[in-house]
Design an enzyme around this catalytic site. Structure first.
Site, PDB file in Angstrom:
ATOM      1  N   ALA A  94       0.806  -1.224   0.000  1.00  0.00           N
ATOM      2  CA  ALA A  94       0.000   0.000   0.000  1.00  0.00           C
ATOM      3  C   ALA A  94       0.837   1.271   0.000  1.00  0.00           C
ATOM      4  CB  ALA A  94      -0.934   0.000   1.205  1.00  0.00           C
ATOM      5  N   GLY A  95       2.101   1.138   0.387  1.00  0.00           N
ATOM      6  CA  GLY A  95       2.923   2.339   0.547  1.00  0.00           C
ATOM      7  C   GLY A  95       3.297   2.953  -0.800  1.00  0.00           C
ATOM      8  N   ARG A 125      10.935   7.096  -0.729  1.00  0.00           N
ATOM      9  CA  ARG A 125      12.369   7.176  -1.014  1.00  0.00           C
ATOM     10  C   ARG A 125      12.719   6.825  -2.455  1.00  0.00           C
ATOM     11  NH1 ARG A 125      13.743   3.672   4.303  1.00  0.00           N
ATOM     12  NH2 ARG A 125      11.560   3.071   3.956  1.00  0.00           N
ATOM     13  N   GLN A 167      -6.131  -0.177   1.998  1.00  0.00           N
ATOM     14  CA  GLN A 167      -5.694   0.587   3.165  1.00  0.00           C
ATOM     15  C   GLN A 167      -5.682   2.046   2.696  1.00  0.00           C
ATOM     16  OE1 GLN A 167      -1.547   0.318   4.155  1.00  0.00           O
ATOM     17  NE2 GLN A 167      -1.840   0.938   6.284  1.00  0.00           N
ATOM     18  N   GLY A 205      14.899  -2.916  10.734  1.00  0.00           N
ATOM     19  CA  GLY A 205      14.531  -3.106  12.132  1.00  0.00           C
ATOM     20  C   GLY A 205      15.461  -4.151  12.752  1.00  0.00           C
ATOM     21  N   LYS A 240       8.063  -5.209 -39.928  1.00  0.00           N
ATOM     22  CA  LYS A 240       6.995  -5.088 -38.941  1.00  0.00           C
ATOM     23  C   LYS A 240       5.840  -5.979 -39.371  1.00  0.00           C
ATOM     24  CE  LYS A 240       3.623  -2.692 -39.102  1.00  0.00           C
ATOM     25  NZ  LYS A 240       2.223  -2.321 -39.129  1.00  0.00           N
ATOM     26  N   ASN A 275       2.783   0.720 -46.835  1.00  0.00           N
ATOM     27  CA  ASN A 275       1.642   0.015 -46.235  1.00  0.00           C
ATOM     28  C   ASN A 275       0.637   0.956 -45.599  1.00  0.00           C
ATOM     29  OD1 ASN A 275       3.571   0.663 -44.272  1.00  0.00           O
ATOM     30  ND2 ASN A 275       2.864  -0.964 -42.898  1.00  0.00           N
TER      31      ASN A 275
HETATM   32  C1  UD1 Z   1      10.031  -2.700   7.427  1.00  0.00           C
HETATM   33  C2  UD1 Z   1      10.055  -3.217   8.874  1.00  0.00           C
HETATM   34  C3  UD1 Z   1      11.521  -3.395   9.292  1.00  0.00           C
HETATM   35  C4  UD1 Z   1      12.206  -4.361   8.360  1.00  0.00           C
HETATM   36  C5  UD1 Z   1      12.077  -3.918   6.902  1.00  0.00           C
HETATM   37  C6  UD1 Z   1      12.553  -5.029   5.992  1.00  0.00           C
HETATM   38  C7  UD1 Z   1       8.099  -2.277   9.999  1.00  0.00           C
HETATM   39  C8  UD1 Z   1       7.621  -1.292  10.972  1.00  0.00           C
HETATM   40  N1  UD1 Z   1       9.400  -2.279   9.733  1.00  0.00           N
HETATM   41  O1  UD1 Z   1      10.641  -1.416   7.398  1.00  0.00           O
HETATM   42  O2  UD1 Z   1      11.569  -3.899  10.636  1.00  0.00           O
HETATM   43  O3  UD1 Z   1      13.580  -4.487   8.706  1.00  0.00           O
HETATM   44  O4  UD1 Z   1      10.702  -3.639   6.563  1.00  0.00           O
HETATM   45  O5  UD1 Z   1      12.609  -4.622   4.656  1.00  0.00           O
HETATM   46  O6  UD1 Z   1       7.321  -3.081   9.523  1.00  0.00           O
HETATM   47  N2  UD1 Z   1       3.262  -0.663   3.674  1.00  0.00           N
HETATM   48  C9  UD1 Z   1       1.894  -0.705   3.603  1.00  0.00           C
HETATM   49  N3  UD1 Z   1       1.173   0.167   4.360  1.00  0.00           N
HETATM   50  C10 UD1 Z   1       1.747   1.052   5.195  1.00  0.00           C
HETATM   51  C11 UD1 Z   1       3.153   1.087   5.278  1.00  0.00           C
HETATM   52  C12 UD1 Z   1       3.885   0.210   4.506  1.00  0.00           C
HETATM   53  O7  UD1 Z   1       1.322  -1.509   2.867  1.00  0.00           O
HETATM   54  O8  UD1 Z   1       1.014   1.800   5.851  1.00  0.00           O
HETATM   55  C13 UD1 Z   1       4.043  -1.601   2.864  1.00  0.00           C
HETATM   56  C14 UD1 Z   1       4.971  -0.921   1.886  1.00  0.00           C
HETATM   57  O9  UD1 Z   1       4.334  -0.701   0.649  1.00  0.00           O
HETATM   58  C15 UD1 Z   1       6.123  -1.918   1.784  1.00  0.00           C
HETATM   59  C16 UD1 Z   1       6.105  -2.627   3.097  1.00  0.00           C
HETATM   60  O10 UD1 Z   1       4.866  -2.349   3.696  1.00  0.00           O
HETATM   61  O11 UD1 Z   1       5.914  -2.836   0.745  1.00  0.00           O
HETATM   62  C17 UD1 Z   1       7.247  -2.191   4.006  1.00  0.00           C
HETATM   63  O12 UD1 Z   1       7.156  -0.808   4.235  1.00  0.00           O
HETATM   64  P1  UD1 Z   1       8.447   0.104   4.348  1.00  0.00           P
HETATM   65  O13 UD1 Z   1       7.999   1.486   4.604  1.00  0.00           O
HETATM   66  O14 UD1 Z   1       9.338  -0.143   3.221  1.00  0.00           O
HETATM   67  O15 UD1 Z   1       9.097  -0.480   5.700  1.00  0.00           O
HETATM   68  P2  UD1 Z   1      10.609  -0.374   6.172  1.00  0.00           P
HETATM   69  O16 UD1 Z   1      10.845   0.964   6.721  1.00  0.00           O
HETATM   70  O17 UD1 Z   1      11.492  -0.846   5.097  1.00  0.00           O
HETATM   71 CA    CA Z   2      11.236  -1.482   3.058  1.00  0.00          CA
END
Ligand code: UD1
Ligand code: CA
Length: 465
Positions: free
Chosen positions: A9-10, A14, A82, A149, A356, A391
């Site tokens: 959903a994100g 970055r 979401q 994390g 083509k 053509n």
């Molecule tokens: C997350 C983990 C971190 C881990 C890392 C591994 C959490 C809080 N942290 O961090 O511990 O080491 O991944 O790659 O989970 N997303 C949603 N909805 C939201 C937020 C995010 O669907 O509200 C999705 C994003 O699209 C993405 C995934 O969740 O595909 C991870 O989100 P991202 O923001 O990349 O998390 P990290 O900061 O990388």
């Molecule tokens: Ca990530």
């Protein structure tokens, strides 16, 4: 019973992109498609994808991706919205109405972890089920854990806490064991505690990772090859992932008997199929659903996408898309085949030729400087240098047909729609506008005029200059 949920959903701030992060492409497939693929070897009863930022686009892209309908054993994709992205925990909370009373395990995967191997997921699930854990998470020990994390365990290797990089103290940052973003939860346990998550952190988000402090027992499983768990957050990560994937793909093909000359200058999507004794020369790129049969030599300097190349073909400095080339044909240098071109066996398509949506029979040659569009050529046809099929009349495209053994003289234009029969010879420089029957010579140009004794100065006098 296993359900999977993919966090997609994100936006992926970055990445600095309008395109949702999970739709960025890696080796011919989107990140999220790759994540789905990594779950191929476990038996799944539900597949949920959590979408938000440009969710329709993510949905559309997954529905259209060829991999998904390929396996009828998989349950259909369910998309859960979401609307506001308040964190990974908040994303999983959206599943509550959908998985109410689901008795099994929930495998959760971040949509941005594209290099996971199916085998790794299988192992994680096996350990989870064998130990009857509340949750089992995939971890890795990274030389540079920055951005991930950190996972803290007790003396018996049970997970106590995951702390995000930005929330870590200096001492906590030294922990190199990281959370890969792949988890297996016993859903009835997770379901109970999900509503209790707090956004008590630097980002003021609801973290899925906080659930591991509430659940018990939670086990961590280290991945063998930490390259697998690379999470894509920015373009640099994407490039690193691409390098890793390329190395994997090239390794596989070299082991299978393919020669790669200067592998670093070559890229091969992992959707490509190669047979033993194929040679890929430098600066060559193979993409999409491409297959290349034994004895063929591709490159240097060629791009082939979604095309089938049969045995003993050579392709030199050329671009081929959505087309097929049969045995022993030679393509290039500098040919462009596109729009479902089909080249027969033992053909020659040479220098600066564009084809083509054109079909060419066996032993037919188009050797120099031609454009053939929407044309069908028989066998043993020879197309002289500079031949063009006109053509397009400004509005519609029209077809050209050329029969077996016909020879088109150099610099001719065939104005479509047109049919030229078998065993025809077209004189060089002809503009052929009417259908031509079999067995004849066509001359469609004005006759050459010779004026004896004519001189330039006489002409000036004639004009009164
Ligand atoms: C997350 C983990 C971190 C881990 C890392 C591994 C959490 C809080 N942290 O961090 O511990 O080491 O991944 O790659 O989970 N997303 C949603 N909805 C939201 C937020 C995010 O669907 O509200 C999705 C994003 O699209 C993405 C995934 O969740 O595909 C991870 O989100 P991202 O923001 O990349 O998390 P990290 O900061 O990388
Ligand atoms: Ca990530």
């Amino acid at each position: 019973m296993i359900a999977i949920a993919i966090l997609a959903a994100g936006r992926g701030t970055r990445m600095k992109s309008d395109l949702p992060k999970v739709l960025h492409e890696l080796g011919g497939r989107s990140l999220v498609e790759r994540v789905l693929q990594s779950c191929q070897e476990i038996e799944i009863s539900r597949r949920l994808v959590i979408v938000g930022y440009r969710g329709e686009l993510v949905k559309q892209s997954l529905m259209e991706s060829q991999e998904i309908p390929e396996n009828p054993d998989f349950p259909p994709l369910e998309f859960v919205e979401q609307t506001e992205q308040l964190g990974t925990g908040h994303a999983i909370q959206q599943l509550l109405p959908h998985l109410k009373g689901f008795p099994g395990d929930l495998l959760v995967l971040n949509g941005d972890v594209p290099l996971l191997r199916a085998e790794t997921i299988k192992q994680l699930m096996a350990i989870h089920q064998q130990h009857k854990n509340s949750a089992t998470i995939l971890t890795a020990n990274l030389p540079n854990p920055q951005g991930y994390g950190r996972v803290f365990t007790d003396s018996q290797n049970f997970v106590q806490q995951i702390v995000e990089d930005r929330d870590c103290t200096t001492a906590q940052k030294k922990n190199q064991r990281i959370n890969a973003g792949v988890y297996c939860f016993h859903w009835p346990h997770l379901e109970k505690i999900l509503p209790d998550l707090k956004a008590d952190n630097d980002q003021k988000e609801y973290y899925l990772t906080d659930t591991v402090s509430i659940l018990s027992p939670v086990m961590a499983v280290d991945v063998e090859d930490y390259q697998e768990i690379l999470g894509i957050n920015d373009r640099k990560h994407l490039a690193t992932a691409s390098d890793i994937l390329q190395a994997r793909v090239k390794d596989k093909w070299m082991k299978a008997g393919v020669t790669l000359i200067d592998p670093n200058s070559i890229t091969i999507d992992d959707t490509v199929e190669l047979q033993p004794d194929v040679v890929i020369e430098p600066q060559t790129h193979l993409r999409g659903k491409t297959s290349i049969a034994s004895g063929s030599r591709i490159g240097p300097g060629s791009l082939i996408e979604n095309s089938q190349i049969k045995e003993n073909v050579t392709v030199l400095y050329s671009v081929i898309s959505d087309s097929t080339v049969s045995e022993n044909s030679r393509i290039g240098p500098y040919a462009h085949l596109r729009g479902h071109a089909q080249i027969g066996a033992n053909c020659r398509v040479g220098n600066f030729v564009e084809l083509k949506n054109t079909q060419i029979g066996d032993r037919t040659n188009v050797a120099h400087l031609s454009y053939l569009g929407d044309a069908t050529l028989g066998e043993k046809v020879n197309i002289g240098a500079g031949t063009i099929t006109a053509n397009y009349d400004g509005k519609n495209k029209h077809k050209t047909q050329i029969g077996d053994r016909t020879k088109i003289g150099a610099n001719s234009v065939l104005v479509a729609p047109i049919t030229v029969g078998e065993d025809v010879t077209v004189a060089a420089g002809s503009a052929v506008t009417e259908d031509v029957p079999d067995d004849c010579l066509v001359i469609a140009r004005s006759r050459q005029v010779i004026k004896p004794g004519w001189k330039l100065k006489d002409r000036n006098k004639e004009l009164g200059l």
